[in-house]
Design a protein around this motif. Structure first.
Motif, PDB file in Angstrom:
ATOM      1  N   GLU A 177      -4.232  -5.227   8.564  1.00  0.00           N
ATOM      2  CA  GLU A 177      -5.390  -4.391   8.240  1.00  0.00           C
ATOM      3  C   GLU A 177      -5.477  -3.126   9.077  1.00  0.00           C
ATOM      4  N   THR A 178      -4.641  -2.985  10.091  1.00  0.00           N
ATOM      5  CA  THR A 178      -4.659  -1.773  10.912  1.00  0.00           C
ATOM      6  C   THR A 178      -3.796  -0.669  10.316  1.00  0.00           C
ATOM      7  N   PHE A 179      -3.099  -0.950   9.216  1.00  0.00           N
ATOM      8  CA  PHE A 179      -2.205   0.012   8.574  1.00  0.00           C
ATOM      9  C   PHE A 179      -2.880   0.647   7.347  1.00  0.00           C
ATOM     10  N   THR A 180      -2.520   1.899   7.099  1.00  0.00           N
ATOM     11  CA  THR A 180      -2.834   2.563   5.827  1.00  0.00           C
ATOM     12  C   THR A 180      -1.502   2.966   5.207  1.00  0.00           C
ATOM     13  N   VAL A 181      -1.295   2.604   3.942  1.00  0.00           N
ATOM     14  CA  VAL A 181       0.000   2.789   3.288  1.00  0.00           C
ATOM     15  C   VAL A 181      -0.149   3.641   2.034  1.00  0.00           C
ATOM     16  N   PHE A 182       0.692   4.678   1.929  1.00  0.00           N
ATOM     17  CA  PHE A 182       0.729   5.543   0.760  1.00  0.00           C
ATOM     18  C   PHE A 182       2.054   5.355   0.018  1.00  0.00           C
ATOM     19  N   GLY A 183       1.990   5.227  -1.297  1.00  0.00           N
ATOM     20  CA  GLY A 183       3.181   5.201  -2.127  1.00  0.00           C
ATOM     21  C   GLY A 183       3.170   6.393  -3.058  1.00  0.00           C
ATOM     22  N   PHE A 208      -2.837   3.417  -1.011  1.00  0.00           N
ATOM     23  CA  PHE A 208      -3.111   4.555  -1.882  1.00  0.00           C
ATOM     24  C   PHE A 208      -1.835   4.948  -2.627  1.00  0.00           C
ATOM     25  N   ALA A 209      -1.979   5.237  -3.914  1.00  0.00           N
ATOM     26  CA  ALA A 209      -0.862   5.716  -4.713  1.00  0.00           C
ATOM     27  C   ALA A 209      -1.105   7.173  -5.084  1.00  0.00           C
ATOM     28  N   ILE A 210      -0.043   7.967  -5.062  1.00  0.00           N
ATOM     29  CA  ILE A 210      -0.094   9.343  -5.560  1.00  0.00           C
ATOM     30  C   ILE A 210       0.895   9.409  -6.714  1.00  0.00           C
ATOM     31  N   THR A 211       0.401   9.504  -7.934  1.00  0.00           N
ATOM     32  CA  THR A 211       1.236   9.424  -9.128  1.00  0.00           C
ATOM     33  C   THR A 211       0.559  10.135 -10.292  1.00  0.00           C
ATOM     34  N   SER A 212       1.310  10.407 -11.345  1.00  0.00           N
ATOM     35  CA  SER A 212       0.744  11.085 -12.514  1.00  0.00           C
ATOM     36  C   SER A 212       0.217  10.113 -13.563  1.00  0.00           C
ATOM     37  N   ASP A 213       0.548   8.840 -13.437  1.00  0.00           N
ATOM     38  CA  ASP A 213       0.203   7.859 -14.468  1.00  0.00           C
ATOM     39  C   ASP A 213      -0.687   6.772 -13.879  1.00  0.00           C
ATOM     40  N   GLU A 223      -4.802   0.019  -3.977  1.00  0.00           N
ATOM     41  CA  GLU A 223      -6.258  -0.119  -4.077  1.00  0.00           C
ATOM     42  C   GLU A 223      -6.869   1.135  -4.689  1.00  0.00           C
ATOM     43  N   HIS A 224      -6.318   2.294  -4.333  1.00  0.00           N
ATOM     44  CA  HIS A 224      -6.806   3.565  -4.864  1.00  0.00           C
ATOM     45  C   HIS A 224      -5.625   4.367  -5.410  1.00  0.00           C
TER      46      HIS A 224
END
Length: 285
Positions: A177-183, A208-213, A223-224
């Motif tokens: 829970e101390t990590f924040t992960v972006f894909g 968190f995901a950064i994507t177009s779809d 989660e977001h």
């Protein structure tokens, strides 16, 4: 503006049935449309009214005018894919410059219009709270991850990038829970990024995901999801990245970075000053 460029610009606002028409025309943009409006509607399983509504949404006065536009565009031919559709090999550099500016500006505008700012704020908050931030991406997306890590490291955020699937899965096996992960994945189909996000989420990390779809595996694993500009035509796997997609990912990264700077209570500014001073001393020795 050609028909494919119009579709790309208006795609996010089309109805689901209209997107069926859009996807078909983009996939067949290199050939003439010989079907009547009735034949096209029957082929796609939509109503003639849907085709007519789609035609007007693109700014054409009728189906016949759209067919002529598609015929003109297909006759020019396209040797390259995944570049702004208004560009052609015969363009001068001045024309390419103008078209590239228009395409990138339009794609960022689309990303901004559909952005979930609560999700962006959550990303900023979780980056500031995290003991460690991970960025996951392959190919061109990995380069965006590297830029994100570079920015956050200088502002005092412990950040790591993993650009291969094996390491991504290994790294997210032991997060908590101390990590924040972006894909990051434009298409959202990068399997290891999706699986790693899901694993990190199961272990309590903020993801968190950064994507177009928004319906993709990567988006739903997190989660977001921060959704960027979405292209109309299907992507050719491994051919190359959409220029618009990459610049929109950077737009999201810089937005998060600026949020971190402004909401850090001065700590980020101090870290930037300390980093600048240390680098100055290093390079002036």
């Amino acid at each position: 503006m050609g028909i494919v460029a119009r579709i790309q610009q208006r795609y996010p606002d089309l109805r689901k049935s209209e997107k069926t028409v859009a996807d078909y025309l983009c996939a067949h943009s290199d050939s003439r449309l010989e079907m009547s409006i009735t034949e096209l509607a029957n082929t796609l399983g939509v109503s003639e009214a849907t085709v007519s509504r789609f035609t007007r949404a693109l700014g054409y006065r009728g189906y016949s005018e759209m067919k002529l536009a598609l015929a003109s565009e297909s006759s020019a031919g396209r040797q390259f894919v995944n570049i702004p559709t208004t560009m052609h090999e015969t363009d001068s550099l001045i024309e390419i410059s103008q078209k590239l500016y228009g395409a990138l500006s339009s794609s960022i505008g689309e990303s901004q219009k559909h952005l979930d700012f609560e999700a962006v704020q959550s990303a900023v908050t979780q980056v500031l709270k995290a003991e460690h931030v991970l960025f996951l991406g392959v190919g061109g997306a990995a380069s965006v991850c590297e830029e994100a890590a570079h920015l956050l490291l200088k502002s005092g955020i412990q950040t790591t990038v993993h650009r291969d699937g094996y390491t991504q899965l290994v790294a997210t096996t032991t997060v908590d829970e101390t990590f924040t992960v972006f894909g990051i994945s434009h298409t959202g189909t990068t399997d290891t990024v999706a699986r790693s996000l899901a694993l990190a989420r199961e272990r309590g990390s903020k993801t968190f995901a950064i994507t177009s779809d928004r319906d993709s595996a990567v988006a739903t694993a997190a989660e977001h999801a921060l959704i960027t500009w979405h292209h109309g035509p299907p992507q050719v796997p491994l051919y190359g990245d959409f220029l618009e997609g990459r610049i929109c990912q950077m737009y999201i990264i810089y937005l998060i970075y600026l949020g971190v700077l402004f909401q850090s209570g001065g700590s980020a500014k101090q870290c930037l000053n300390d980093t600048a001073e240390n680098l100055k001393q290093h390079f002036m020795r």
